[in-house]
Scaffold this active site. Structure first.
Site, PDB file in Angstrom:
ATOM      1  N   HIS A   1       0.867  -1.235   0.113  1.00 54.34           N
ATOM      2  CA  HIS A   1      -0.419   0.282  -0.073  1.00 54.34           C
ATOM      3  C   HIS A   1       1.146   1.053   0.189  1.00 54.34           C
ATOM      4  O   HIS A   1       1.954   0.725  -0.317  1.00 54.34           O
ATOM      5  CB  HIS A   1      -0.628   0.339   1.138  1.00 54.34           C
ATOM      6  CG  HIS A   1      -1.961  -0.876   1.180  1.00 54.34           C
ATOM      7  ND1 HIS A   1      -2.078  -2.027   1.323  1.00 54.34           N
ATOM      8  CD2 HIS A   1      -3.514  -0.726   0.253  1.00 54.34           C
ATOM      9  CE1 HIS A   1      -3.356  -2.718   1.847  1.00 54.34           C
ATOM     10  NE2 HIS A   1      -4.596  -2.017   1.391  1.00 54.34           N
ATOM     11  N   HIS A   2       0.286   2.479  -0.124  1.00 55.27           N
ATOM     12  CA  HIS A   2       1.343   3.720  -0.286  1.00 55.27           C
ATOM     13  C   HIS A   2       1.898   3.872   1.273  1.00 55.27           C
ATOM     14  O   HIS A   2       0.458   3.479   2.687  1.00 55.27           O
ATOM     15  CB  HIS A   2      -0.133   5.060  -0.362  1.00 55.27           C
ATOM     16  CG  HIS A   2      -1.394   5.122   0.197  1.00 55.27           C
ATOM     17  ND1 HIS A   2      -1.648   5.668   1.228  1.00 55.27           N
ATOM     18  CD2 HIS A   2      -2.626   4.367   0.606  1.00 55.27           C
ATOM     19  CE1 HIS A   2      -2.762   5.479   2.033  1.00 55.27           C
ATOM     20  NE2 HIS A   2      -3.475   4.526   1.174  1.00 55.27           N
TER      21      HIS A   2
ATOM     22  N   LYS B   1      -0.649   4.983   4.536  1.00 52.21           N
ATOM     23  CA  LYS B   1      -2.394   3.830   4.863  1.00 52.21           C
ATOM     24  C   LYS B   1      -1.301   3.752   6.622  1.00 52.21           C
ATOM     25  O   LYS B   1      -0.165   3.702   7.655  1.00 52.21           O
ATOM     26  CB  LYS B   1      -2.261   2.737   4.858  1.00 52.21           C
ATOM     27  CG  LYS B   1      -2.600   1.936   5.398  1.00 52.21           C
ATOM     28  CD  LYS B   1      -3.263   0.255   4.448  1.00 52.21           C
ATOM     29  CE  LYS B   1      -4.417  -0.389   4.664  1.00 52.21           C
ATOM     30  NZ  LYS B   1      -5.191  -0.036   4.934  1.00 52.21           N
TER      31      LYS B   1
ATOM     32  N   THR C   1      -7.690  -6.210   4.250  1.00 51.93           N
ATOM     33  CA  THR C   1      -8.087  -6.920   3.759  1.00 51.93           C
ATOM     34  C   THR C   1      -6.942  -8.442   3.441  1.00 51.93           C
ATOM     35  O   THR C   1      -7.303  -9.126   3.430  1.00 51.93           O
ATOM     36  CB  THR C   1      -7.414  -6.100   2.077  1.00 51.93           C
ATOM     37  OG1 THR C   1      -8.206  -5.269   1.530  1.00 51.93           O
ATOM     38  CG2 THR C   1      -7.646  -7.026   1.010  1.00 51.93           C
TER      39      THR C   1
END
Length: 266
Positions: free
Chosen positions: A152-153, A156, A163
């Protein structure tokens, strides 16, 4: 999973579903607002963000509220929505078994149950992500080893992602049902390099500028490997799932966890 309340009589669906967005000033919140304004049969009636008075939502006439806030406030938001008789669609992560149980208990209270209010919590609204999680759970019983990598970026705030935790928990449950042994792992020292352990499944988190939301599930047997990879390159990819959830939650009293439970994946 869905926890039903009251009778099986379907909830009436309004001709136009009024929607409030919580966390409306955030990246996901802004995208959700744009999607609702462009969607047929939905009307955006309130934008709520940190520092606003909740009466903005309570008095808006909203049938459904979509929560994309932060883990520290999302549970309190859901309880406030239930008290106001508003269905909730929740994309904020950070939920635990205990916090979900408190929502179940609130939904079971007589006034809330009589109103047939629904809550849908989804770790991911991307249809490709939901399919990847579903495929992984079905493959889990056929492979000796499994690991999950989520990417992820760097903005976060939680790791591993909701997820990835949801994916790993579903894999672990499928393996347990099949009576499988834990994945082989001879690691004795690692200084946390083996990542998080979710019900016996290792999950690794990557945070890198340029990424949005990505997941890879790796399965291995002697002489073979299966990789299931899902990539979300833009937040608009989550909007079909969000809109589906908004339309579905008004007909689903009780708690539903996971968008896969409103898709026909049989």
């Amino acid at each position: 999973m869905t926890i039903p309340v009251a009778s099986a009589t379907p909830s009436p669906v309004p001709e136009t579903i009024n929607v409030a967005v919580l966390g409306a000033a955030g990246r996901m919140g802004r995208t959700v607002c744009d999607a609702i304004e462009a969607a047929a049969g939905l009307e955006l009636v309130a934008r709520y963000d940190a520092g606003d008075d909740f009466s903005v939502v309570r008095e808006s006439g909203a049938h459904v509220a979509v929560d994309f806030t932060v883990p520290g406030v999302t549970e309190a938001n859901v309880h406030a929505l239930l008290d106001a008789g508003i269905h909730a669609v929740v994309g904020t992560t950070g939920w635990t078994d205990e916090s979900r149980q408190r929502v179940r208990e609130h939904l079971a209270q007589p006034a809330v149950a009589a109103a047939r209010t629904g809550v849908l919590i989804a770790p991911n609204f991307g249809l490709s992500a939901v399919l990847a999680m579903t495929f992984a759970a079905r493959a889990a019983r056929y492979f000796e080893s499994v690991e999950v990598i989520e990417l992820h970026h760097p903005d976060k705030i939680d790791a591993p992602s909701g997820t990835a935790r949801h994916t790993a928990a579903a894999i672990a449950a499928a393996r347990a049902d099949a009576g499988m042994a834990p994945s082989p792992d001879a690691t004795e020292t690692g200084h946390d390099a083996r990542g998080a352990d979710v019900d016996g499944v290792r999950v690794h988190a990557v945070r890198l500028r340029g990424l949005v939301a990505h997941e890879e599930i790796l399965f291995g047997n002697v002489g073979e490997q299966l990789s299931i990879r899902q990539d979300s390159f833009d937040r608009v990819s989550f909007m079909p799932g969000v809109l589906l959830a908004v339309r579905e939650v008004v007909t689903r009293p009780g708690l539903t966890v996971g968008l896969e439970n409103v898709l026909d994946l049989s």
